[in-house]
Structures are given as structure tokens and as C-alpha cells.
Design a protein around this motif. Structure first.
Motif, PDB file in Angstrom:
ATOM      1  N   PHE A   6       1.012  -1.240   0.137  1.00  0.00           N
ATOM      2  CA  PHE A   6       0.057   0.193  -0.054  1.00  0.00           C
ATOM      3  C   PHE A   6       0.835   1.191  -0.066  1.00  0.00           C
ATOM      4  O   PHE A   6       1.778   1.058   0.445  1.00  0.00           O
ATOM      5  CB  PHE A   6      -0.901   0.068   1.248  1.00  0.00           C
ATOM      6  N   ALA A   7       0.181   2.450  -0.679  1.00  0.00           N
ATOM      7  CA  ALA A   7       0.706   3.759  -0.146  1.00  0.00           C
ATOM      8  C   ALA A   7      -0.155   4.617  -0.260  1.00  0.00           C
ATOM      9  O   ALA A   7      -1.370   4.534  -0.899  1.00  0.00           O
ATOM     10  CB  ALA A   7       1.697   4.041  -1.572  1.00  0.00           C
ATOM     11  N   ALA A   8      -0.033   5.545   0.268  1.00  0.00           N
ATOM     12  CA  ALA A   8      -0.874   7.127   0.385  1.00  0.00           C
ATOM     13  C   ALA A   8      -1.225   7.581  -0.847  1.00  0.00           C
ATOM     14  O   ALA A   8      -0.111   7.769  -1.673  1.00  0.00           O
ATOM     15  CB  ALA A   8      -0.415   7.837   1.461  1.00  0.00           C
ATOM     16  N   THR A   9      -2.416   8.089  -0.968  1.00  0.00           N
ATOM     17  CA  THR A   9      -2.684   8.669  -2.311  1.00  0.00           C
ATOM     18  C   THR A   9      -1.795   9.893  -2.758  1.00  0.00           C
ATOM     19  O   THR A   9      -1.710  10.236  -3.645  1.00  0.00           O
ATOM     20  CB  THR A   9      -4.227   9.183  -2.544  1.00  0.00           C
ATOM     21  N   MET A  20       2.960   5.324   9.144  1.00  0.00           N
ATOM     22  CA  MET A  20       3.961   6.091   8.046  1.00  0.00           C
ATOM     23  C   MET A  20       3.313   5.835   6.641  1.00  0.00           C
ATOM     24  O   MET A  20       3.530   6.653   6.077  1.00  0.00           O
ATOM     25  CB  MET A  20       5.186   5.192   8.473  1.00  0.00           C
ATOM     26  N   ILE A  21       2.866   4.684   6.397  1.00  0.00           N
ATOM     27  CA  ILE A  21       2.351   4.471   5.095  1.00  0.00           C
ATOM     28  C   ILE A  21       1.119   5.388   4.893  1.00  0.00           C
ATOM     29  O   ILE A  21       1.078   6.217   4.037  1.00  0.00           O
ATOM     30  CB  ILE A  21       1.806   2.923   4.764  1.00  0.00           C
ATOM     31  N   ALA A  22       0.328   5.347   5.790  1.00  0.00           N
ATOM     32  CA  ALA A  22      -0.908   6.294   5.675  1.00  0.00           C
ATOM     33  C   ALA A  22      -0.572   7.849   5.455  1.00  0.00           C
ATOM     34  O   ALA A  22      -1.224   8.490   4.924  1.00  0.00           O
ATOM     35  CB  ALA A  22      -1.797   6.333   6.853  1.00  0.00           C
ATOM     36  N   ARG A  80      -7.350   6.762   2.464  1.00  0.00           N
ATOM     37  CA  ARG A  80      -6.076   7.820   2.490  1.00  0.00           C
ATOM     38  C   ARG A  80      -5.069   6.791   1.698  1.00  0.00           C
ATOM     39  O   ARG A  80      -4.221   7.406   1.224  1.00  0.00           O
ATOM     40  CB  ARG A  80      -5.630   7.963   3.711  1.00  0.00           C
ATOM     41  N   VAL A  81      -5.491   5.515   1.574  1.00  0.00           N
ATOM     42  CA  VAL A  81      -4.308   4.538   1.046  1.00  0.00           C
ATOM     43  C   VAL A  81      -4.789   3.835  -0.460  1.00  0.00           C
ATOM     44  O   VAL A  81      -5.932   3.825  -0.470  1.00  0.00           O
ATOM     45  CB  VAL A  81      -3.649   3.822   1.969  1.00  0.00           C
TER      46      VAL A  81
END
Length: 252
Positions: free
Chosen positions: A127-130, A185-187, A205-206
Motif C-alpha cells: 500500500f501507499a498513500a494517495t 507511516m504508510i498512511a 487515504r491509501v
């Protein structure tokens, strides 16, 4: 040592080490502690009342992201039962009553006097934040990850390799030893990392990345004392957790 007339420890420059006699006595002491805990539990198990406290231990990530909803649902049906949640990534010793029920990411090695049940698999995906993807672009292949900031944690190297990701010497931009903080941290947009599939898909958010790569499945085990057969309170909580968490994990 003075009372028994034996040497239990070797005095070393960097501390103490058990002698052979000390090792043997330590094993006996563990059996005494376990027997004492079982002695006390045998008396409490004669009480067939449901109301009382159950001590549950789970990892920090599982306790943070999964158990709160489960406890909230349970309290609607059994408001008289109280919970003490022990949040720790260390393996609690159920035989000496460090906990009544344990949720573990591996099968317990303590098999004697314990009941264990696999209730499902916790699924992990990338995953990664938009916000991060808008800034750095969305990777379209595994090789594209080399140009991104990757967030790692304990076991991440093996997990990424199992997903087919080529890992170089400087693959991770960030490293964190706490799964809950890693997810935050990802979010927040620090980079790309592995997170719970169900949690990530529910977070606006992700965004999940590279859905074609294999999902990492981590087995989840529910463990309790064998006294579950005579302790109504323990059996009630164990059965609810088994049914509820199995349903949650199957939804991932």
C-alpha cells in the motif's frame, strides 16, 4: 546457593551463566510455578459463573486494528465479562497464567495443557498513500519499486522477496520495528509498505499497489488452557473470538 550448598551460577566478566546444576534446578522451578498456577486455576474453574475477567494477549498490530471491533461486539451480548488486554509482541506463557487466551501469528510451541485452533490467515499487501502516489507516481511493475521510498519492518525482506520483489542493498528508505507505527507511516505518505489487506482496503487515504503480485498470508492461532472444557467463562470468550475473528479474517 548458601541454603542448598551448591553453585548455581558461574561468575563471568560479562555477567552470570547457569551451571549444569543451576540449569536442572531452574527446570524444576518452572514446573513448580506451572503446578502452582494450575492448582489455583483448578479451584477457579469450579465456578461455572460467566461474570469475571479474561486476560487476552495479542500482538500490537492485531490488538490495534482487529480486536477493538471484536470486543465492542462481544460486550453487547456479554456485558458482565471484563477484559484485560495484554498488548505485546512477546509470546506470553499461558501455562503460568500470563494470559488466559492468546492470539498468535504462529502455532504455539507449548503443546501440553493447551488448546490451539487456527482461525484464519492475516493477509498482507503493498500500500501507499494517495498523496505519496500523486507526488511520486504509481509503480506499474515490481522493478518500478526500486525508484520509490520503501518502508520496512521486521520480516519485510522475506515478505517482499516472497512477493517476487527484487531487493537491493539500499531497498528500504525507512525501517520501523512496530507494525502499528509502520502503518501510520504508510498512511502519512512516507512511502510504500506492507499492510493488512482488509485494513488498507477500508482506508480512503491509501491505495493498494500491484494487485497481481502474491498476497502474504500469516496464520493466526487462538490458544487457551485445556481447562476451557470446565471453565464456562473461558469457553464463552474463546468460542466468540474463534467465530468472530474467523469471519473477519475470511472477509479479507
Amino acid at each position: 546457593e548458601a541454603d542448598m550448598g551448591v553453585i548455581l551460577f558461574d561468575r563471568l566478566s560479562d555477567g552470570l551463566a547457569l551451571t549444569n546444576i543451576g540449569t536442572n534446578i531452574f527446570k524444576q522451578a518452572e514446573e513448580v510455578v506451572t503446578a502452582a498456577a494450575r492448582f489455583a486455576q483448578a479451584a477457579s474453574d469450579q465456578n461455572d459463573a460467566v461474570a469475571d475477567t479474561i486476560r487476552i494477549t495479542a500482538s500490537r498490530a492485531f490488538a490495534s486494528f482487529v480486536l477493538p471491533d471484536t470486543f465492542a461486539n462481544f460486550s453487547k451480548f456479554q456485558p458482565e465479562i471484563k477484559f484485560e488486554l495484554v498488548v505485546s509482541d512477546e509470546t506470553a506463557n499461558l501455562l503460568i497464567r500470563e494470559a488466559d487466551i492468546a492470539v498468535r501469528m504462529c502455532r504455539p510451541t507449548q503443546q501440553v495443557s493447551l488448546i490451539s485452533k487456527k482461525i484464519g490467515d492475516l493477509e498482507l499487501a503493498a500500500f501507499a498513500a494517495t498523496d505519496y502516489l500523486a507526488r511520486r507516481g504509481t509503480p506499474r511493475s515490481l522493478t518500478d519499486l526500486q525508484g520509490h521510498d520503501i518502508i520496512g519492518q521486521d520480516g519485510s525482506q522475506e515478505d517482499f522477496r516472497a512477493m517476487g520483489v527484487p531487493i537491493g542493498p539500499n531497498f528500504f528508505r525507512f525501517n520501523c520495528d512496530d507494525q502499528t507505527v509502520t502503518w501510520q507511516m504508510i498512511a502519512a505518505g512516507c512511502g510504500i509498505g506492507l499492510g493488512h489487506l482488509r485494513l488498507g482496503m477500508a482506508n480512503p487515504r491509501v491505495q493498494r499497489l500491484l494487485p497481481e503480485i502474491p498476497i502474504i498470508k500469516v496464520p493466526v492461532w487462538l490458544t487457551a488452557h485445556a481447562e476451557i472444557g470446565t471453565n464456562l467463562r473461558l469457553r464463552t470468550v474463546f468460542d466468540f473470538l474463534s467465530d468472530s475473528l474467523s469471519e473477519v479474517l475470511s472477509d479479507e
